[in-house]
Design a protein around this motif. Structure first.
Motif, PDB file in Angstrom:
ATOM      1  N   PRO B 181       7.774 -11.408  11.502  1.00 22.73           N
ATOM      2  CA  PRO B 181       8.426  -9.603  11.190  1.00 22.73           C
ATOM      3  C   PRO B 181       6.260  -9.712  11.169  1.00 22.73           C
ATOM      4  O   PRO B 181       5.109 -10.593  10.155  1.00 22.73           O
ATOM      5  CB  PRO B 181       8.351  -9.430  10.219  1.00 22.73           C
ATOM      6  N   ASP B 182       5.493  -8.707  11.751  1.00 20.61           N
ATOM      7  CA  ASP B 182       4.129  -8.424  11.549  1.00 20.61           C
ATOM      8  C   ASP B 182       4.314  -8.342  10.606  1.00 20.61           C
ATOM      9  O   ASP B 182       4.237  -7.143   9.028  1.00 20.61           O
ATOM     10  CB  ASP B 182       3.950  -7.008  11.846  1.00 20.61           C
ATOM     11  N   PRO B 183       2.502  -9.038   9.900  1.00 22.80           N
ATOM     12  CA  PRO B 183       2.094  -8.756   8.171  1.00 22.80           C
ATOM     13  C   PRO B 183       2.100  -7.411   7.972  1.00 22.80           C
ATOM     14  O   PRO B 183       1.622  -7.218   6.041  1.00 22.80           O
ATOM     15  CB  PRO B 183       1.009 -10.065   7.929  1.00 22.80           C
ATOM     16  N   GLN B 184       0.887  -7.236   8.583  1.00 23.83           N
ATOM     17  CA  GLN B 184       0.474  -5.501   9.210  1.00 23.83           C
ATOM     18  C   GLN B 184       1.529  -4.484   7.712  1.00 23.83           C
ATOM     19  O   GLN B 184       1.520  -3.893   7.011  1.00 23.83           O
ATOM     20  CB  GLN B 184       0.013  -5.144   9.523  1.00 23.83           C
ATOM     21  N   THR B 185       2.905  -4.415   8.752  1.00 24.33           N
ATOM     22  CA  THR B 185       4.285  -3.540   8.260  1.00 24.33           C
ATOM     23  C   THR B 185       4.704  -3.699   6.955  1.00 24.33           C
ATOM     24  O   THR B 185       4.820  -2.990   6.274  1.00 24.33           O
ATOM     25  CB  THR B 185       5.282  -3.438   9.442  1.00 24.33           C
ATOM     26  N   VAL B 186       4.882  -5.425   7.227  1.00 19.39           N
ATOM     27  CA  VAL B 186       5.357  -6.047   6.172  1.00 19.39           C
ATOM     28  C   VAL B 186       5.044  -5.676   4.701  1.00 19.39           C
ATOM     29  O   VAL B 186       5.079  -5.030   3.640  1.00 19.39           O
ATOM     30  CB  VAL B 186       5.936  -7.175   5.714  1.00 19.39           C
ATOM     31  N   SER B 187       3.333  -5.404   4.921  1.00 16.43           N
ATOM     32  CA  SER B 187       2.103  -5.471   3.068  1.00 16.43           C
ATOM     33  C   SER B 187       1.937  -4.049   2.975  1.00 16.43           C
ATOM     34  O   SER B 187       2.332  -3.718   1.949  1.00 16.43           O
ATOM     35  CB  SER B 187       0.764  -6.052   4.354  1.00 16.43           C
ATOM     36  N   SER B 188       1.817  -3.365   4.140  1.00 12.97           N
ATOM     37  CA  SER B 188       2.354  -1.603   3.498  1.00 12.97           C
ATOM     38  C   SER B 188       3.851  -1.211   3.150  1.00 12.97           C
ATOM     39  O   SER B 188       3.692  -0.536   2.352  1.00 12.97           O
ATOM     40  CB  SER B 188       1.958  -1.573   5.836  1.00 12.97           C
ATOM     41  N   SER B 189       4.562  -2.402   3.746  1.00 15.28           N
ATOM     42  CA  SER B 189       5.533  -1.375   3.271  1.00 15.28           C
ATOM     43  C   SER B 189       6.167  -1.781   1.659  1.00 15.28           C
ATOM     44  O   SER B 189       6.424  -1.208  -0.028  1.00 15.28           O
ATOM     45  CB  SER B 189       7.754  -1.949   3.824  1.00 15.28           C
ATOM     46  N   ILE B 190       5.780  -2.942   1.223  1.00 10.97           N
ATOM     47  CA  ILE B 190       5.278  -3.970  -0.027  1.00 10.97           C
ATOM     48  C   ILE B 190       4.404  -3.193  -1.356  1.00 10.97           C
ATOM     49  O   ILE B 190       4.825  -3.169  -2.100  1.00 10.97           O
ATOM     50  CB  ILE B 190       4.975  -5.655  -0.004  1.00 10.97           C
ATOM     51  N   GLN B 191       3.046  -2.969  -0.455  1.00  9.58           N
ATOM     52  CA  GLN B 191       2.609  -2.295  -1.413  1.00  9.58           C
ATOM     53  C   GLN B 191       3.344  -1.028  -1.688  1.00  9.58           C
ATOM     54  O   GLN B 191       2.849  -0.333  -2.338  1.00  9.58           O
ATOM     55  CB  GLN B 191       1.087  -1.848  -0.824  1.00  9.58           C
ATOM     56  N   GLN B 192       3.938  -0.239  -0.545  1.00  7.58           N
ATOM     57  CA  GLN B 192       4.091   0.985  -1.087  1.00  7.58           C
ATOM     58  C   GLN B 192       4.975   0.918  -2.535  1.00  7.58           C
ATOM     59  O   GLN B 192       5.379   1.409  -3.261  1.00  7.58           O
ATOM     60  CB  GLN B 192       4.783   1.546  -0.203  1.00  7.58           C
ATOM     61  N   MET B 193       6.622  -0.157  -1.936  1.00  9.57           N
ATOM     62  CA  MET B 193       7.173  -0.306  -3.079  1.00  9.57           C
ATOM     63  C   MET B 193       6.952  -0.803  -4.761  1.00  9.57           C
ATOM     64  O   MET B 193       7.059  -0.192  -5.425  1.00  9.57           O
ATOM     65  CB  MET B 193       8.192  -1.673  -2.765  1.00  9.57           C
ATOM     66  N   TRP B 194       5.605  -1.176  -4.564  1.00 10.70           N
ATOM     67  CA  TRP B 194       4.641  -1.932  -5.864  1.00 10.70           C
ATOM     68  C   TRP B 194       3.653  -0.628  -6.357  1.00 10.70           C
ATOM     69  O   TRP B 194       4.468  -0.560  -7.386  1.00 10.70           O
ATOM     70  CB  TRP B 194       3.621  -2.939  -5.472  1.00 10.70           C
ATOM     71  N   ALA B 195       3.294   0.372  -5.630  1.00  4.93           N
ATOM     72  CA  ALA B 195       3.427   1.585  -5.881  1.00  4.93           C
ATOM     73  C   ALA B 195       3.631   2.274  -6.618  1.00  4.93           C
ATOM     74  O   ALA B 195       3.217   2.730  -8.077  1.00  4.93           O
ATOM     75  CB  ALA B 195       2.261   2.058  -5.040  1.00  4.93           C
ATOM     76  N   LEU B 196       5.047   2.735  -6.586  1.00  3.15           N
ATOM     77  CA  LEU B 196       6.169   3.463  -6.399  1.00  3.15           C
ATOM     78  C   LEU B 196       6.850   2.412  -8.129  1.00  3.15           C
ATOM     79  O   LEU B 196       7.084   3.329  -9.057  1.00  3.15           O
ATOM     80  CB  LEU B 196       7.466   3.133  -6.080  1.00  3.15           C
ATOM     81  N   THR B 197       6.722   1.166  -7.544  1.00  2.00           N
ATOM     82  CA  THR B 197       6.931   0.451  -9.649  1.00  2.00           C
ATOM     83  C   THR B 197       6.551   1.218  -9.834  1.00  2.00           C
ATOM     84  O   THR B 197       6.463   1.463 -12.033  1.00  2.00           O
ATOM     85  CB  THR B 197       7.469  -1.298  -9.204  1.00  2.00           C
ATOM     86  N   GLU B 198       4.646   0.708 -10.236  1.00  2.34           N
ATOM     87  CA  GLU B 198       3.870   1.312 -11.068  1.00  2.34           C
ATOM     88  C   GLU B 198       3.454   2.931 -11.034  1.00  2.34           C
ATOM     89  O   GLU B 198       3.693   2.902 -12.856  1.00  2.34           O
ATOM     90  CB  GLU B 198       2.234   1.069  -9.933  1.00  2.34           C
ATOM     91  N   VAL B 199       3.875   3.775 -10.442  1.00  2.00           N
ATOM     92  CA  VAL B 199       4.011   4.713 -10.772  1.00  2.00           C
ATOM     93  C   VAL B 199       5.147   5.349 -11.900  1.00  2.00           C
ATOM     94  O   VAL B 199       5.128   5.652 -12.993  1.00  2.00           O
ATOM     95  CB  VAL B 199       4.705   6.248  -9.444  1.00  2.00           C
ATOM     96  N   MET B 200       6.143   4.392 -11.797  1.00  2.00           N
ATOM     97  CA  MET B 200       7.337   4.177 -13.021  1.00  2.00           C
ATOM     98  C   MET B 200       6.809   3.722 -14.220  1.00  2.00           C
ATOM     99  O   MET B 200       6.880   4.678 -15.958  1.00  2.00           O
ATOM    100  CB  MET B 200       9.078   3.910 -12.042  1.00  2.00           C
ATOM    101  N   GLN B 201       6.193   3.217 -13.765  1.00  2.00           N
ATOM    102  CA  GLN B 201       6.301   1.744 -15.195  1.00  2.00           C
ATOM    103  C   GLN B 201       4.841   2.508 -16.261  1.00  2.00           C
ATOM    104  O   GLN B 201       4.508   3.214 -17.267  1.00  2.00           O
ATOM    105  CB  GLN B 201       5.375   0.517 -15.153  1.00  2.00           C
TER     106      GLN B 201
END
Lengths: 326, 226
Positions: B181-201
């Motif tokens: 899969p395209d690393p750019q799109t995968v990276s962008s999704s992972i970054q969003q998930m990471w950011a959401l988890t950080e917001v929660m924490q």
């Protein structure tokens, strides 16, 4: 809308015959007495915050809520029988409050910080009313002082059962399947006899809102990982991708026990935190991911991972970091 | 407090303060009886002692000349150990300050002696002795003014570039992406998930649940039977 009032003089120029002038004067007086300006201003502000797709429905709901709030809680709102004047049972009233609270919580996305906080505050106050009455001026039972934030209204906190219900509704409305949200709710829920202070309420609501976004994103991610072929994604690839996320989370929260900031070292703390964030984000840069993915293809375990398992694995990464409410 | 700008090895310039030292009045050496024979011999000694207990590594000695023809520099160095005896050594022998001792050239110039010009390493110096010579009888007195000693500062060690930073800059390696899969799109999704988890924490609270309280005691209806 003060405009409404201001426009009136324009329509009634001084040279008009006296009869008409008094009519417009009394109209203006009537409107200012009724407080229509404030009402409409409030409605429009709420609408701008919420930006709903159905403006008329939104306004209808808004005025419905307002009217049932101003009638001292006894007659039914728009949800119940509009013509019934009999006072609702405690349970039904509670349900009504819950629905209204949920409506408020739906208005703004959690990323709109101030709007979201305001809505949480309103929802909390709504649900607070249904708690058992407190002795005015008595100190709260809980060790923290946030219970004393409710000067008006009844309860010293939201009833635990009501709070848990709110969270469940938020998760299901956010599109999270019950099985996925169950572990999260287990961490956040409260017993019925417990009083939930504002801070915990806010945290719980925010966590559920964020979790819904997170799960949606995880579903999208799975679709992306599947992308090149059209079947289920390879297990190795999924594990590699989730592994990078896990690493990033662990890096950024390195020594997260140090939540308290030492006054002397606050600058140093901020620097250390910033460096950790940078390091974590370096782990999930596109080239790192490309490396991880190509490595996985060569070395990873065989087999496929289906969507449900991926979703659960991603959810677990999030849920393990949620503090248990106690 | 006067300062000089030192150009360091790493190329950065920094202001260095002169070491505060006590300069003793010049002693003119004389031959014979000091009372009867008032003529100077043309040699003068100026002692500069550095702060007690704090040996200095000298970067530079600067001064303004006043009709001194040449100067020698001797250093009293004490080894790093407490027990080591202090020893005198000659750092500079007869540095000429005036081309012709009888004429004006160089008589009132500013000079500075850098550690690289010295024959010995001026480290752990306790005291400096400047020996001034003026053989010409044209000048009644001669001395050095405004003597300043500047300490040697260690240059900052090179800051290390973190591993992960240098990893980022090496990102030009293109791994084989066939069928991935395209690393750019995968990276962008992972970054969003990471950011959401950080917001929660970051929004976690340390508040605790309370209990309902009615008139100072538990409401019987609220007590859980479990």
């Amino acid at each position: 809308m003060a405009d409404k009032d201001k426009r009136r003089p324009g329509l009634a120029p001084p040279s008009m015959p006296e009869g008409k002038a008094t009519k417009s004067d009394s109209d203006r007086e009537f409107l200012s007495q009724a407080g229509v300006g404030e009402l409409l201003r409030g409605a429009i502000l709420k609408m701008v915050e919420a930006r709903s797709d159905d403006p008329i429905g939104f306004l209808a709901d808004h005025f419905c809520n307002l009217s049932s709030m101003t009638e001292s809680g006894s007659a039914g709102g728009c949800d119940a029988e509009p013509l019934s004047n009999a006072p609702l049972s405690a349970g039904a009233q509670e349900q009504q409050h819950l629905n209204r609270a949920l409506w408020h919580l739906r208005l703004a996305h959690h990323s709109q910080r101030s709007a979201f906080s305001n809505n949480v505050r309103v929802a909390y106050d709504l649900l607070n009313l249904t708690g058992p009455q407190r002795h005015p001026g008595e100190a709260p039972e809980g060790p923290d002082g946030s219970c004393t934030e409710s000067p008006t209204g009844g309860g010293g906190g939201v009833r635990g059962g009501l709070y848990s219900q709110t969270l469940e509704c938020l998760c299901s409305e956010g599109g999270v399947p019950a099985s996925t949200s169950a572990p999260l709710l287990r961490r956040l829920h409260c017993q019925d006899h417990e009083a939930v202070p504002y801070d915990i309420f806010r945290h719980g609501v925010l966590t559920c809102a964020v979790f819904s976004d997170y799960i949606r994103q995880a579903q999208r991610l799975y679709a992306e990982v599947c992308c090149p072929d059209n079947g289920p994604a390879s297990r190795a690839l999924c594990l590699a991708v989730l592994g990078t996320l896990k690493e990033a989370l662990e890096t950024s929260q390195g020594c997260d026990a140090n939540c308290c900031v030492n006054a002397n070292n606050s600058c140093l703390e901020a620097n250390v935190k910033a460096i950790r964030y940078l390091k974590a984000s370096a782990n999930i840069s596109p080239c790192k991911l490309a490396q991880a993915m190509s490595g996985a293809q060569l070395r990873g375990p065989g087999g496929d991972m289906d969507a449900k398992e991926f979703e659960n694995a991603a959810a677990e990464l999030f849920i393990t970091r949620v503090k248990v409410v106690s | 407090m006067s300062t000089i700008r030192v150009r360091k090895m790493s190329g950065s310039t920094e202001e260095v303060q002169a070491v505060s030292c006590s300069i003793k009045p010049p002693v003119y050496l004389q031959i014979g009886d000091t009372r009867t024979d008032a003529a100077h011999s043309g040699i003068c000694v100026v002692d500069v002692s550095l702060p007690f207990g704090k040996p200095v590594s000298i970067e530079e000695i600067s001064f303004k000349n006043y009709y001194t023809a040449s100067v020698s520099v001797r250093l009293l160095r004490r080894g790093p150990g407490q027990e080591a005896p202090a020893k005198w050594c000659t750092a500079l022998r007869d540095l000429s300050l005036m081309n012709n001792p009888h004429t004006e050239g160089g008589s009132q110039d500013f000079y500075s002696i850098h550690r690289t010009q010295m024959m010995e390493e001026p480290d752990h110096v306790v005291s400096v002795r400047l020996i001034l010579r003026q053989p010409s009888s044209a000048w009644l007195t001669f001395s050095l003014e405004d003597i300043k000693i500047f300490p040697h500062t260690e240059p900052d060690p090179e800051k290390e570039v973190s591993d992960w930073l240098s990893d980022l800059t090496l990102g030009d390696q293109h791994p084989d992406l066939e069928g991935l899969p395209d690393p750019q799109t995968v990276s962008s999704s992972i970054q969003q998930m990471w950011a959401l988890t950080e917001v929660m924490q970051t929004n976690q609270t340390t508040a605790c649940i309370g209990r309902f309280d009615v008139d100072g005691c538990y409401d019987i209806n609220l007590l859980s039977l479990t």
